[in-house]
Design a protein around this motif. Sequence first.
Motif, PDB file in Angstrom:
ATOM      1  N   UNK A 115       0.810  -1.101  -0.070  1.00  0.00           N
ATOM      2  CA  UNK A 115       0.041  -0.184   0.013  1.00  0.00           C
ATOM      3  C   UNK A 115       0.934   1.212  -0.134  1.00  0.00           C
ATOM      4  N   UNK A 116       0.448   2.289  -0.777  1.00  0.00           N
ATOM      5  CA  UNK A 116       1.225   3.340  -0.870  1.00  0.00           C
ATOM      6  C   UNK A 116       0.555   4.665  -1.003  1.00  0.00           C
ATOM      7  N   UNK A 117       1.257   5.614  -0.567  1.00  0.00           N
ATOM      8  CA  UNK A 117       0.620   7.029  -0.787  1.00  0.00           C
ATOM      9  C   UNK A 117       1.752   8.134  -0.778  1.00  0.00           C
ATOM     10  N   UNK A 118       1.235   9.227  -1.200  1.00  0.00           N
ATOM     11  CA  UNK A 118       2.304  10.596  -1.315  1.00  0.00           C
ATOM     12  C   UNK A 118       1.702  11.593  -0.809  1.00  0.00           C
ATOM     13  N   UNK A 119       2.440  12.362  -0.307  1.00  0.00           N
ATOM     14  CA  UNK A 119       2.151  13.802   0.074  1.00  0.00           C
ATOM     15  C   UNK A 119       3.355  14.921  -0.578  1.00  0.00           C
ATOM     16  N   UNK A 120       2.821  16.017  -0.729  1.00  0.00           N
ATOM     17  CA  UNK A 120       3.728  17.090  -1.301  1.00  0.00           C
ATOM     18  C   UNK A 120       3.819  18.255  -0.785  1.00  0.00           C
ATOM     19  N   UNK A 121       4.812  19.071  -0.799  1.00  0.00           N
ATOM     20  CA  UNK A 121       4.778  20.333  -0.609  1.00  0.00           C
ATOM     21  C   UNK A 121       4.643  21.288  -1.549  1.00  0.00           C
ATOM     22  N   UNK A 122       4.044  22.342  -1.444  1.00  0.00           N
ATOM     23  CA  UNK A 122       3.664  23.314  -2.500  1.00  0.00           C
ATOM     24  C   UNK A 122       4.758  24.302  -2.841  1.00  0.00           C
ATOM     25  N   UNK A 123       4.518  25.382  -3.393  1.00  0.00           N
ATOM     26  CA  UNK A 123       5.284  26.591  -3.889  1.00  0.00           C
ATOM     27  C   UNK A 123       5.842  27.166  -2.563  1.00  0.00           C
ATOM     28  N   UNK A 124       4.967  27.145  -1.465  1.00  0.00           N
ATOM     29  CA  UNK A 124       5.314  27.754  -0.263  1.00  0.00           C
ATOM     30  C   UNK A 124       5.593  26.890   0.799  1.00  0.00           C
ATOM     31  N   UNK A 125       5.939  25.884   0.383  1.00  0.00           N
ATOM     32  CA  UNK A 125       6.528  24.702   1.236  1.00  0.00           C
ATOM     33  C   UNK A 125       5.411  24.214   2.283  1.00  0.00           C
TER      34      UNK A 125
END
Length: 931
Positions: A115-125
Motif C-alpha cells: 500500500x502506498x500514498x504520497x504527500x507533497x509540498x507546494x510552492x510555499x512549502x
Amino acid sequence: MNKLILLLIFVNIVGQSPANAKKRSSVYPKHLRCEYLINPRGLDIMKPRFSWKLEATNNRGFGQRQTAYRVLVASVDKLLAQEQGDMWDSGWVASDNMQHIEYSGRDLQSDRTYYWQVQVKDESSTESAWSETATWSTGLFMPSEWQAKWIGSHEVYNPSVSDNNISDPWFRKLIELPEKPGKATLFVASVGYHELYVNGKRIGDQVLTPAVTDHTKRARYVAYDIAPELRKGTNVIALWLGTSWSIFPAYILQDGRPLTPLVTAQVAVYKEQSPKNGAVPMATICTDASWKTHPSPNRLLGKWDFGKMGGEIWDDRNTVPDWNDLTCDETSWKAATVYAIKLQLSAQPVEANRLFGEIRPVSIEARPDGSYRVDMGVNFAGWMEMAVNGNEGDTIRFQYSEREHDDMTFNLYSAYVIGPGRKGVFRNRFNYSSGRWITIQGLKEKPRVDDIRGWLVRTDYSDASRFECSDTLQNWIYDRVLWTFENLSLGGYIVDCPQRERMGYGGDAHATSETGMFNYQLGAFYTKWMQDWRDVQGTESMVGNMLDTSYARKAVGSGRLLQNGVLPHTAPTYWGGGGPAWGGIVVTLPWFMYEHYGDRRVLADNFELISGWLDFLNSHTQGDLLQRFGGQWDFLGDWLWPDATAEGMNNDKPETLCLNNAYYVFNMRTAAKIARLLGKKNEANRWEKQAEASAAAIHTHFFNAADNSYADGSMANLAAALLAEIPPAPIRDGVMQRLEREIREVRSGHIHAGITGGALLFKLLRNEGRDDLIYAMMSKETYPSWGYMKANGATTIWEMWEKDLPGHSLLHSSYLYPGAWYIDGLAGIRRHPDYPGFRRFIIRPPAQNATDVVWTTANFDSPSGLIKLRWSRMSGRLQLDITVPPNTVAILQLQPEDAIDISKYGTISALGEKDGRHCYELKPGRYLLGD
C-alpha cells in the motif's frame, strides 16, 4: 431563530480565522500509478516506479508547484493511516519530480500486497493532505517459486487437417480448506486464452486473456484474487482454455511442445489478509496430474493461421451446466496430462482486454435463400451475441464481412449447434470476428434487432484526449482514426488488421504509435510491446516465404535462429514482410516514449536491442550505404502508396534504397541521442560518426541538384531525407520547398505516400509546424484521401487508398498517423523538445491562414496533468482559453499578428522571439487571452 443563525455565522467565521485554521496547500496529489497502471496485480518488478499528478485546490489560483514529495509504502494499509511506512519512507525529497519515482525500500516479497500514498509540498512549502491509498501486488519473482506443472488435455492439434480438430478443454480441482481465507492470489499462465471460475463463479471481467506473447520463449501469468469466493470446506477451482495462439504456426517448435492449449497455475492460501514474511499458507494448490479435464462444447473454427483465423462453434448438445461447480459429476472426466515444457514465466504488465460499447444492428434483411443479412452499422473487431432457436441438431451459421456485397471476408465464421432445449445463445469466448455485416444461415424465422448485439474488444487503457473543431470532415477523420486504432489494440500490441493477419508490424507502428500516445494512456501497453520485440530478436525474417507456415523456426528459409541483432518484421508474431523501417521501430518507439512520458528505463531496458539491430544493419553496408538484404519481402521501403498495386513491389528500385538508407540514418541519429542520455559515449560517438558518413553518401548518390529532390522526388523520400538530416544546411530550405511543391502542385494537395512514407511525412511536417501542408492533405475528399473514404461510406480507415480492392482490409493500421496531429498540430498542444514528459510543453495554435478551421477545443491528459485548450478566430482575432496544470509550464508561441499585450497579465512572461514566433511563459492556472 435569528439569534441562532447569527451565532452559527460567528462560530463559522472564527473557525476559519488564521489563528484557528491550518494553511491549505495549493495542490493535492491524485491519479496515482504504479508502472503506468492503476493498482496493478502480480507485478514481477523488484523496483517498481510511482507516478502521480497534481490538482489545484483553488481553480482560480496561479503558479501552483510541487517543491518536495514524500512517499510511504506499507505492508498493511492501517500503517498508512498512522503515517508509517514499514517498507519505505522516502522522507521529504526536495524535488518537483512526480513521474517514475523508483521504489527504494526494503526487499519486496513475492505474492504480497503493498500500500502506498504520497504527500507533497507546494510552492510555499505547505504540506498537502496525503493522497488516497493506492496498492500493487507482487507476482512470483523467482522461477524456483513456481511449483505448478504445465497441464493440458490428451487432445492434440493436427496441423495437416483442414480445420482445428480439438476442443477448448475444461479443467477442475476440488480443494478442502479448514476456514475461510483472508488472502488467496491465484497466478494463471496459459498458452492460449483462459477463463477462471471458483465455485461456479467467473473471476474477473477480462476477456481473451492473457495478452499475446511469444510462446516460443515466454508465457505471461495473470494474478486473480480468489479469496472472496473461497469458503470453509470443499471448493472447486475451474479453468477453461481456448485453443487460439496455442496452435499459431509461428509458435510451433521442433522441441516437443504439444499443439494444445496449456496452463500452469498456483495459489498459496493464507488465513491472514496481509501475511507476514515467512508465514506458512494453510494450503497451496498447483496444477498437476490430479486435476481433471473434459472437452467443452466450444471449439475453434479455422486454424489460427494467415487468413484462416475462423471463429468458434458451440455444440449445445454437449453442454454441462455445472461443469465449474461443486455439483458436477466428475465420473467421466479424465486426469489432466502433464507436459514438460520450458517457457519463461512473466507477469502481464499491461491492462487486460475488455468489452466496450455495445453495438446494435441498424437493419436485418430476409433474403430469398432463407438467410438473413444483419447490418451492424459500423465495421468493428470484437464479439457478437445472438439468441437462437430451432430443432436439436440444427446448425446456425454466422459469416462476417467487411463488404456489403460479400457474405464473408477473410474466412471469418462461427456456428451454434442447437441442443435439446431447442434454444440458446451464441456468444464469442476465445476468438473474435471483424466486419460490419453478418450473414446468418439455418434460422427458421427472422431474428429481431433485440436478439443481436456486439461489442468492441480491446486492451483496457484509458483515454488521454478529447478533440473537436469547426471542420466536420476533420471531426469525422479524428473519430474514425481513433475507432480504428481501438479495434487494432487487442492483446497488448497493435495489429495491422484484426481479421486476416493479427500481426504486430513494426513498420505500421510508425503510423500508430504517436497517434496512440497523444490520445490514450499507453505507457504500460508500449512497455509490454517492447519486451515482445526483445523476445523476437535474433530470428531471421521472411526471406520470401510469406505463406510457408509449416514451422516458424526451421533449418532453412523463414525463421532461422541467427542469434544476432536481426529482427523479424512483426512482434510477438514473427510473420510478415517489411524492411529496415519495420525493425527500426525498436529505436524510434522507445525514444517517442521517452519524449512523451519522460521514461528513461525504457531506453535502458532496450539499449541492447537497439545496439544489436544497428550492428545487424551495419553488417549490410558498403561504402557507407545500406545494401539490399533478405528475400523478396525483406527490404520494403514505403508500402501501400496510391496506385501501389498497379506499380508493383518497389523493393528493387533506387527510391527504396534511398528511403531505407535515410531511415537507417534516422535510426542512428535517434540511437545516438539515447546513448548520450544513458552515458554511453562510445556508442553515441560511433553512431553519430556513421550517421554523418552515411548521410553524405546518400546525398552523393541520390540528390538531384536540378530540382532539390532525392531519388524519385516522392513525398516519402523527401520527408525521409529531411527527417534524417541528409541535406547539407545550405540546401535544406530548398529541399523543404521542393516537398511543398510536391504536395501543392504535383499532387494538387493530395497525399501520395503509404504506411511508412506517410508516417515519416507527417512526422516531419508536425516537427516543422507545417499545419498548412497537413491540412491541405486532410481536407481533400477525392482520391487519395481520408475524405475519399468518408465519401465512400467508410466507418473505419482502410488498408489501401483505393476503394474496396479484393483481399485488402477495410480496417487497418496503414493511415492512422493524422491522429497525433489533431492534438499537437490543429489543437496546438505540443511536446517541448528539451523537457520530456510535458513538465514544460508548447502551446502553438496554427497560423491564421494555415487552415480553414475557425475554432478547436481539446483536453489532453498529459503525463503531468490535464491540459485544456480552446482557440478561436473571430474577425481574424485569435482568442485563447488555456489551462496549465499544476507543476508545469506552458510556452505559448504565437505568430506576430497574434501577439498579446502581457501588461494585462501578471502571470505571463515574455521570452522573446524564436523561429519568427513571439514566445511567452505561462505558469499553472487558467488564462483567457485575446478578449
